[in-house]
Design a protein around this motif. Structure first.
Motif, mmCIF file in Angstrom:
data_model
loop_
_atom_site.group_PDB
_atom_site.id
_atom_site.type_symbol
_atom_site.label_atom_id
_atom_site.label_comp_id
_atom_site.label_asym_id
_atom_site.label_seq_id
_atom_site.Cartn_x
_atom_site.Cartn_y
_atom_site.Cartn_z
ATOM 1 N N VAL A 120 -7.472 10.278 3.018
ATOM 2 C CA VAL A 120 -8.528 9.755 2.159
ATOM 3 C C VAL A 120 -8.467 8.237 2.004
ATOM 4 C CG1 VAL A 120 -8.817 11.890 0.854
ATOM 5 C CG2 VAL A 120 -7.239 10.150 0.014
ATOM 6 N N ARG A 121 -7.388 7.624 2.500
ATOM 7 C CA ARG A 121 -7.271 6.171 2.405
ATOM 8 C C ARG A 121 -6.295 5.677 3.456
ATOM 9 N NH1 ARG A 121 -2.915 3.548 -0.151
ATOM 10 N NH2 ARG A 121 -1.296 4.962 -0.884
ATOM 11 N N THR A 122 -6.215 4.345 3.585
ATOM 12 C CA THR A 122 -5.198 3.733 4.434
ATOM 13 C C THR A 122 -4.372 2.771 3.590
ATOM 14 O OG1 THR A 122 -6.651 1.918 5.099
ATOM 15 C CG2 THR A 122 -6.616 3.875 6.525
ATOM 16 N N THR A 123 -3.141 2.528 4.019
ATOM 17 C CA THR A 123 -2.269 1.618 3.280
ATOM 18 C C THR A 123 -2.655 0.174 3.570
ATOM 19 O OG1 THR A 123 -0.636 1.537 5.042
ATOM 20 C CG2 THR A 123 -0.330 3.226 3.361
ATOM 21 N N PRO A 124 -2.464 -0.718 2.581
ATOM 22 C CA PRO A 124 -2.792 -2.122 2.795
ATOM 23 C C PRO A 124 -1.860 -2.804 3.804
ATOM 24 C CG PRO A 124 -2.365 -1.702 0.455
ATOM 25 C CD PRO A 124 -2.112 -0.440 1.198
ATOM 26 N N ALA A 125 -0.594 -2.396 3.863
ATOM 27 C CA ALA A 125 0.380 -3.076 4.714
ATOM 28 C C ALA A 125 0.222 -2.729 6.192
ATOM 29 C CB ALA A 125 1.799 -2.745 4.252
ATOM 30 N N SER A 126 0.166 -1.433 6.513
ATOM 31 C CA SER A 126 0.164 -1.038 7.925
ATOM 32 C C SER A 126 -1.115 -0.348 8.384
ATOM 33 C CB SER A 126 1.341 -0.093 8.192
ATOM 34 O OG SER A 126 1.120 1.151 7.538
ATOM 35 N N GLY A 127 -1.958 0.041 7.449
ATOM 36 C CA GLY A 127 -3.161 0.781 7.812
ATOM 37 C C GLY A 127 -2.907 2.258 8.073
ATOM 38 N N ARG B 39 -13.611 6.836 2.088
ATOM 39 C CA ARG B 39 -12.200 6.489 2.223
ATOM 40 C C ARG B 39 -11.993 5.062 1.715
ATOM 41 N NH1 ARG B 39 -12.617 9.649 6.973
ATOM 42 N NH2 ARG B 39 -11.032 11.273 6.943
ATOM 43 N N GLN B 40 -10.843 4.827 1.156
ATOM 44 C CA GLN B 40 -10.506 3.479 0.717
ATOM 45 C C GLN B 40 -9.638 2.848 1.795
ATOM 46 O OE1 GLN B 40 -10.234 2.601 -3.407
ATOM 47 N NE2 GLN B 40 -8.225 1.682 -3.118
ATOM 48 N N GLU B 41 -10.112 1.779 2.362
ATOM 49 C CA GLU B 41 -9.407 1.098 3.444
ATOM 50 C C GLU B 41 -8.586 -0.051 2.867
ATOM 51 O OE1 GLU B 41 -9.515 2.446 6.404
ATOM 52 O OE2 GLU B 41 -11.152 3.823 5.968
ATOM 53 N N GLY B 42 -7.258 0.080 2.879
ATOM 54 C CA GLY B 42 -6.384 -0.979 2.394
ATOM 55 C C GLY B 42 -6.484 -1.183 0.897
ATOM 56 N N ALA B 43 -6.151 -2.380 0.457
ATOM 57 C CA ALA B 43 -6.137 -2.698 -0.979
ATOM 58 C C ALA B 43 -7.528 -3.078 -1.457
ATOM 59 C CB ALA B 43 -5.172 -3.847 -1.248
ATOM 60 N N ARG B 44 -7.799 -2.762 -2.679
ATOM 61 C CA ARG B 44 -9.049 -3.148 -3.347
ATOM 62 C C ARG B 44 -8.686 -3.843 -4.639
ATOM 63 N NH1 ARG B 44 -13.587 -0.237 -1.323
ATOM 64 N NH2 ARG B 44 -13.061 0.098 0.840
ATOM 65 N N GLU B 45 -9.589 -4.665 -5.114
ATOM 66 C CA GLU B 45 -9.362 -5.331 -6.387
ATOM 67 C C GLU B 45 -9.334 -4.309 -7.498
ATOM 68 O OE1 GLU B 45 -11.693 -8.699 -7.480
ATOM 69 O OE2 GLU B 45 -11.860 -9.360 -5.400
ATOM 70 N N ALA B 46 -8.456 -4.548 -8.466
ATOM 71 C CA ALA B 46 -8.400 -3.682 -9.644
ATOM 72 C C ALA B 46 -9.646 -3.897 -10.475
ATOM 73 C CB ALA B 46 -7.159 -3.976 -10.467
#
Length: 98
Positions: free
Chosen positions: A42-49, A89-96
């Protein structure tokens, strides 16, 4: 492997995941509905994808963050599906968001 344990009762709710219509049981969380649909990530990590998916189903791990109706950082395991909901899906980091 995620598998439902019963046929269940109640109505169906349609929502969209990545632009495709998904049928879920009324009362399902977004995470449960996505897994029942056969999706694992459902998402990817901000560091490695790397792909990530629901893990704890009680709101403590934040592995199931998705964008719902344009709002990022929503925990899929804590939100009940609603008719017409748009989940991405949430791709990487998003602003809080406050």
């Amino acid at each position: 492997m995620f598998e439902r344990t019963d046929a269940g009762a109640g109505g169906q709710v349609g929502f969209f995941f990545e632009g495709s219509r998904v049928e879920a049981r009324a009362g399902d969380t977004v995470a449960a509905a996505i897994l029942a649909h056969g999706e694992r990530s459902v998402r990817t990590t901000p560091a490695s994808g790397a792909p990530r998916g629901p893990f704890c189903f009680m709101g403590t791990c934040f592995e199931c963050l998705v964008e719902i109706d344009g709002v990022p950082n929503r925990q899929a395991c804590m939100v009940v599906v609603a008719e017409g909901m748009d989940v991405r899906r949430q791709e990487g980091a998003r602003e809080a968001t406050p």
